[in-house]
Design an enzyme around this catalytic site. Structure first.
Site, PDB file in Angstrom:
ATOM      1  N   CYS A  58      81.527  -2.315  46.797  1.00 37.69           N
ATOM      2  CA  CYS A  58      81.603  -2.000  48.230  1.00 37.69           C
ATOM      3  C   CYS A  58      82.465  -0.778  48.533  1.00 37.69           C
ATOM      4  CB  CYS A  58      82.111  -3.208  49.002  1.00 37.69           C
ATOM      5  SG  CYS A  58      81.084  -4.691  48.788  1.00 37.69           S
TER       6      CYS A  58
ATOM      7  N   HIS B 106      84.318  -0.478  55.747  1.00 32.28           N
ATOM      8  CA  HIS B 106      83.244  -1.191  55.063  1.00 32.28           C
ATOM      9  C   HIS B 106      82.857  -2.395  55.908  1.00 32.28           C
ATOM     10  CE1 HIS B 106      80.924  -3.499  52.320  1.00 32.28           C
ATOM     11  NE2 HIS B 106      81.891  -4.348  52.022  1.00 32.28           N
TER      12      HIS B 106
ATOM     13  N   ASN C 124      76.576  -7.344  55.100  1.00 38.12           N
ATOM     14  CA  ASN C 124      77.324  -6.554  54.118  1.00 38.12           C
ATOM     15  C   ASN C 124      76.320  -5.914  53.160  1.00 38.12           C
ATOM     16  OD1 ASN C 124      78.860  -5.574  51.989  1.00 38.12           O
ATOM     17  ND2 ASN C 124      80.190  -7.371  51.855  1.00 38.12           N
TER      18      ASN C 124
END
Length: 329
Positions: free
Chosen positions: A123, A256, A286
């Protein structure tokens, strides 16, 4: 005559989400068929996620990256043959090798022999890839870079684990960077601590033709949350210090897009009003390395992010890795 400072500047952005949009209720209905209980209320309360997009079984990460790249190239108004560096941040490559970046270079028809490689920082991947491209451009090794975050994360989700399968989605985001005497990327900071590798991982590998270990994502959610809220503020402050900017000079924060609670906590710690934070986690879920460039492109195209504004990006991911960059758009 004094030599002018060389910067890397964002010329254009692009993104792509596969058409299969799956709401929390639709996902809950799918899981219920296997006896797995969850609900829209449970997911929203813990994550802020309301929907995500899943790629079709025959769609690869490089396919997602291709559309985002084409849109970024069009927005940047550059000749694809001028792109002499391609970096793809992904944890879900098409193959063990060659790299997704090499596959993408071919799909784009770029024949100039420029460098192409993948970055794997989960990520945090886009933050790592952007800082890497910036370094290549600043040192004069490359002039025009295509930097992409792309993931087909649904490939590694265990749909019998409700604590993880509801969190992630697929997609891609891209930027075109070019050498410029006009300030662009102003400062970056990257970090990792491999002693936390087990709290967020997909521990399988290919061994003599079979998958050794698990091919599904594993996550200790509480440990990830605790570590994320601790490191994100610090790495953001470090990047701002390198850029010689104060937090109040940040026009937009793009964290993020993992969990709205982590995002709002970081925004608050930096002393920024929530209105300056770009949020797409509700619609995208996500998307790992794709989340930051996806959110960036959304905010550029809807007119929120304007030329001359300061943008702070930050990410944290498996490894454990974390990073941040600040740039003038």
């Amino acid at each position: 005559m004094a030599q002018s400072t060389l910067y890397s500047r964002v010329l254009g952005t692009g993104s792509y989400l596969p058409p299969d949009r799956v709401t929390n209720q639709e996902l809950a209905d799918r899981l219920a068929k296997d006896g797995i209980e969850t609900s829209d209320e449970w997911i929203v309360a813990r994550t802020g996620i309301r929907a995500r997009h899943f790629a079709a079984p025959d769609v690869t990460t490089s396919d997602l990256a291709l559309v985002a790249a084409q849109r970024a190239i069009e927005a940047a108004d550059v000749d694809p043959q001028s792109i002499d560096l391609i970096i793809v941040a992904t944890s879900t490559p098409d193959f063990v090798f060659p790299s997704t970046a090499c596959l993408l270079q071919n799909k784009l028809g770029i024949k100039n022999g420029g460098a192409a490689f993948d970055v794997q920082a989960v990520c945090s991947g886009f933050a790592y890839a952007l800082a890497t491209a910036d370094s290549f451009i600043r040192t004069g090794q490359h002039r025009t870079a295509l930097v992409i975050g792309a993931e087909a994360f649904s490939r590694i989700l265990d749909f019998k684990d409700r604590t993880t399968c509801v969190l992630f989605g697929d997609g891609a985001g891209a930027v075109v960077l070019s050498a410029s005497e006009e300030p662009g990327i102003l400062g970056s900071a990257l970090h990792a601590d491999g002693s936390y590798s087990n709290i967020l991982c997909t521990p399988g590998n290919v061994n003599r033709g079979v998958i050794a270990g698990s091919a599904f994502l594993h996550m200790d959610g509480q440990a990830v949350f605790k570590l994320a809220v601790n490191v994100l503020e610090k790495v953001a402050v470090e990047a701002l210090s390198k850029a010689e900017l104060a937090s109040e000079q940040v026009d937009w924060l793009i964290p993020h897009q993992a969990n709205i609670r982590i995002m709002t906590s970081t925004c608050r710690k930096l002393g920024l009003p929530q209105e300056r934070m770009i949020v797409t986690v509700d619609e995208h879920g996500n998307t790992s390395a794709a989340s930051i460039p996806l959110a960036l492109d959304v905010a550029v195209r809807d007119g929120r992010i304007k030329r001359g504004q300061h943008v702070l990006i930050e990410g944290v991911g498996g490894g454990f890795t974390w990073g941040a960059s600040v740039f003038r758009f």
